[in-house]
Design an enzyme around this catalytic site. Structure first.
Site, PDB file in Angstrom:
ATOM      1  N   ARG A  85       6.020   9.985   2.239  1.00 13.93           N
ATOM      2  CA  ARG A  85       5.450   9.640   3.542  1.00 13.93           C
ATOM      3  C   ARG A  85       4.242   8.710   3.419  1.00 13.93           C
ATOM      4  O   ARG A  85       3.789   8.169   4.435  1.00 13.93           O
ATOM      5  CB  ARG A  85       5.042  10.913   4.292  1.00 13.93           C
ATOM      6  CG  ARG A  85       6.228  11.751   4.758  1.00 13.93           C
ATOM      7  CD  ARG A  85       5.770  12.872   5.680  1.00 13.93           C
ATOM      8  NE  ARG A  85       6.890  13.586   6.257  1.00 13.93           N
ATOM      9  CZ  ARG A  85       7.470  14.649   5.699  1.00 13.93           C
ATOM     10  NH1 ARG A  85       7.025  15.118   4.545  1.00 13.93           N
ATOM     11  NH2 ARG A  85       8.482  15.251   6.303  1.00 13.93           N
TER      12      ARG A  85
ATOM     13  N   HIS B 295       8.801  12.364  -8.045  1.00 13.88           N
ATOM     14  CA  HIS B 295      10.195  12.773  -8.259  1.00 13.88           C
ATOM     15  C   HIS B 295      10.616  12.483  -9.698  1.00 13.88           C
ATOM     16  O   HIS B 295      11.293  13.295 -10.332  1.00 13.88           O
ATOM     17  CB  HIS B 295      11.138  11.988  -7.347  1.00 13.88           C
ATOM     18  CG  HIS B 295      10.911  12.179  -5.884  1.00 13.88           C
ATOM     19  ND1 HIS B 295      10.411  11.192  -5.080  1.00 13.88           N
ATOM     20  CD2 HIS B 295      11.144  13.242  -5.076  1.00 13.88           C
ATOM     21  CE1 HIS B 295      10.343  11.633  -3.828  1.00 13.88           C
ATOM     22  NE2 HIS B 295      10.774  12.879  -3.803  1.00 13.88           N
TER      23      HIS B 295
HETATM   24  P1  AMP Z   1      11.096  15.683  -1.490  1.00 13.19           P
HETATM   25  O1  AMP Z   1      11.954  14.476  -1.751  1.00 13.19           O
HETATM   26  O2  AMP Z   1       9.828  15.377  -0.768  1.00 13.19           O
HETATM   27  O3  AMP Z   1      11.884  16.820  -0.889  1.00 13.19           O
HETATM   28  O4  AMP Z   1      10.628  16.203  -2.909  1.00 13.19           O
HETATM   29  C1  AMP Z   1      11.566  16.528  -3.915  1.00 13.19           C
HETATM   30  C2  AMP Z   1      10.859  17.222  -5.034  1.00 13.19           C
HETATM   31  O5  AMP Z   1       9.873  16.357  -5.599  1.00 13.19           O
HETATM   32  C3  AMP Z   1      10.134  18.491  -4.593  1.00 13.19           C
HETATM   33  O6  AMP Z   1      10.306  19.495  -5.579  1.00 13.19           O
HETATM   34  C4  AMP Z   1       8.698  18.033  -4.512  1.00 13.19           C
HETATM   35  O7  AMP Z   1       7.766  19.082  -4.710  1.00 13.19           O
HETATM   36  C5  AMP Z   1       8.640  17.056  -5.662  1.00 13.19           C
HETATM   37  N1  AMP Z   1       7.511  16.134  -5.487  1.00 13.19           N
HETATM   38  C6  AMP Z   1       7.228  15.383  -4.400  1.00 13.19           C
HETATM   39  N2  AMP Z   1       6.064  14.723  -4.584  1.00 13.19           N
HETATM   40  C7  AMP Z   1       5.590  15.073  -5.791  1.00 13.19           C
HETATM   41  C8  AMP Z   1       4.436  14.734  -6.561  1.00 13.19           C
HETATM   42  N3  AMP Z   1       3.507  13.906  -6.092  1.00 13.19           N
HETATM   43  N4  AMP Z   1       4.281  15.293  -7.785  1.00 13.19           N
HETATM   44  C9  AMP Z   1       5.212  16.164  -8.266  1.00 13.19           C
HETATM   45  N5  AMP Z   1       6.324  16.522  -7.601  1.00 13.19           N
HETATM   46  C10 AMP Z   1       6.521  15.985  -6.381  1.00 13.19           C
END
Ligand code: AMP
Length: 286
Positions: free
Chosen positions: A193, A37
């Site tokens: 997760r 993030h």
């Molecule tokens: P989430 O909180 O899982 O909905 O993710 C929010 C944003 O962070 C989304 O655009 C995800 O694709 C991005 N994101 C989550 N994990 C990663 C990662 N390991 N590398 C790059 N972006 C990520």
């Protein structure tokens, strides 16, 4: 850094920035922030005059109630990380604000966004309704935050393509900026997760990265047969007993339709697995 929990003040803050000629960036998240993030946050800070992050665990994109319940919500820590990263505003609404609820005077929402083709395959098949939830919440957030640029991780590759399609179809005036996947040292893609994995599961989960890497190497060495690449990735994952593989696909990087031959157009390998009941996904460009 302002913390805002209803649409009107967020809309008026963003409107005032845009009126001043400032470029507004946006990083939507479900919180439980990690370096993945934060890489999006850093890109937004570098490329925009002001940027907003949202923290909203979107019930509409969870099909398993226990997954929604188990989702980490370290709100204070998230806000501290965002403040340290130079974030200008956090938008963190309640479920009632976003969707209404029968228990309040607000009427429940009746409008949803469905990206039919891209949203129904791969993850959309394993998790029916997931991308309807994602597209709906992102459309709402775009209308609330009014960003000129929004940052999405390639880690959730299909999500990125679904959002790009929605932006094209509905003429959102927002540029989607893809950001590379951030990984642990052993290659496991960072995910909120991952904390649910036991030590053994955590070790086993890195096979997803190694299996994708193997396909990338084979393709680089000249393998053109997509079925062979799928088979190699599948066999490596299935050799790991703690990993319950859901799918492996080698697809056109834009349409996400399966390809048979690597013929020079951009192609992506995607995997999804359940590790000790935790849903993990990863992907790489071939
Ligand atoms: P989430 O909180 O899982 O909905 O993710 C929010 C944003 O962070 C989304 O655009 C995800 O694709 C991005 N994101 C989550 N994990 C990663 C990662 N390991 N590398 C790059 N972006 C990520």
């Amino acid at each position: 850094m302002r913390i805002i929990d209803t649409p009107e003040p967020m809309q008026s803050l963003s409107r005032s920035w845009r009126r001043d000629g400032l470029i507004v960036g946006f990083v939507p998240t479900m919180g439980a922030l990690h370096d993945g993030h934060l890489s999006l946050v850093h890109a937004a800070r570098e490329q925009c005059d002001r940027f907003v992050a949202s923290i909203f665990v979107n019930p509409l994109q969870f099909e398993a109630p226990e997954d929604l319940e188990k989702y980490e919500r370290p709100f204070e820590r998230d806000c501290r990380l965002l403040r340290e990263a130079g974030c200008d505003a956090v938008f963190a609404p309640s479920v009632e604000v976003m969707y209404g609820a029968r228990t309040t005077s607000v009427h429940p929402a009746q409008t949803f966004v469905e990206v039919e083709g891209l949203g129904g395959i791969l993850e959309g098949e394993t998790r029916p309704g997931h991308f309807r939830g994602v597209a709906t919440v992102v459309a709402k957030l775009f209308n609330i935050v009014g960003p000129q640029r929004a940052y999405f991780g390639e880690k959730d590759y299909q999500q990125l393509k679904v959002i790009e399609q929605m932006v094209r179809d509905l003429f959102f005036d927002t540029e989607i900026v893809p950001c590379p996947t951030i990984r642990e040292e052993d290659g496991l893609a960072l995910s909120s997760r991952n904390v649910r994995l036991t030590m053994d599961e955590r070790k086993a989960a890195a096979v997803l990265y190694r299996a994708l890497r193997e396909s990338v190497d084979l393709a680089r060495d000249g393998e053109r047969n997509a079925a062979k690449l799928v088979e190699t990735t599948r066999a490596l994952c299935e050799a790991q007993p703690l990993v319950d593989l859901q799918y492996v696909a080698v697809v056109d990087a834009e349409t996400l339709e399966p390809v048979t031959e690597l013929d020079g157009r951009p192609v992506r390998a995607l995997v999804a697995a359940s590790v000790g009941g935790t849903h993990l996904i990863d992907n790489m460009a071939l």
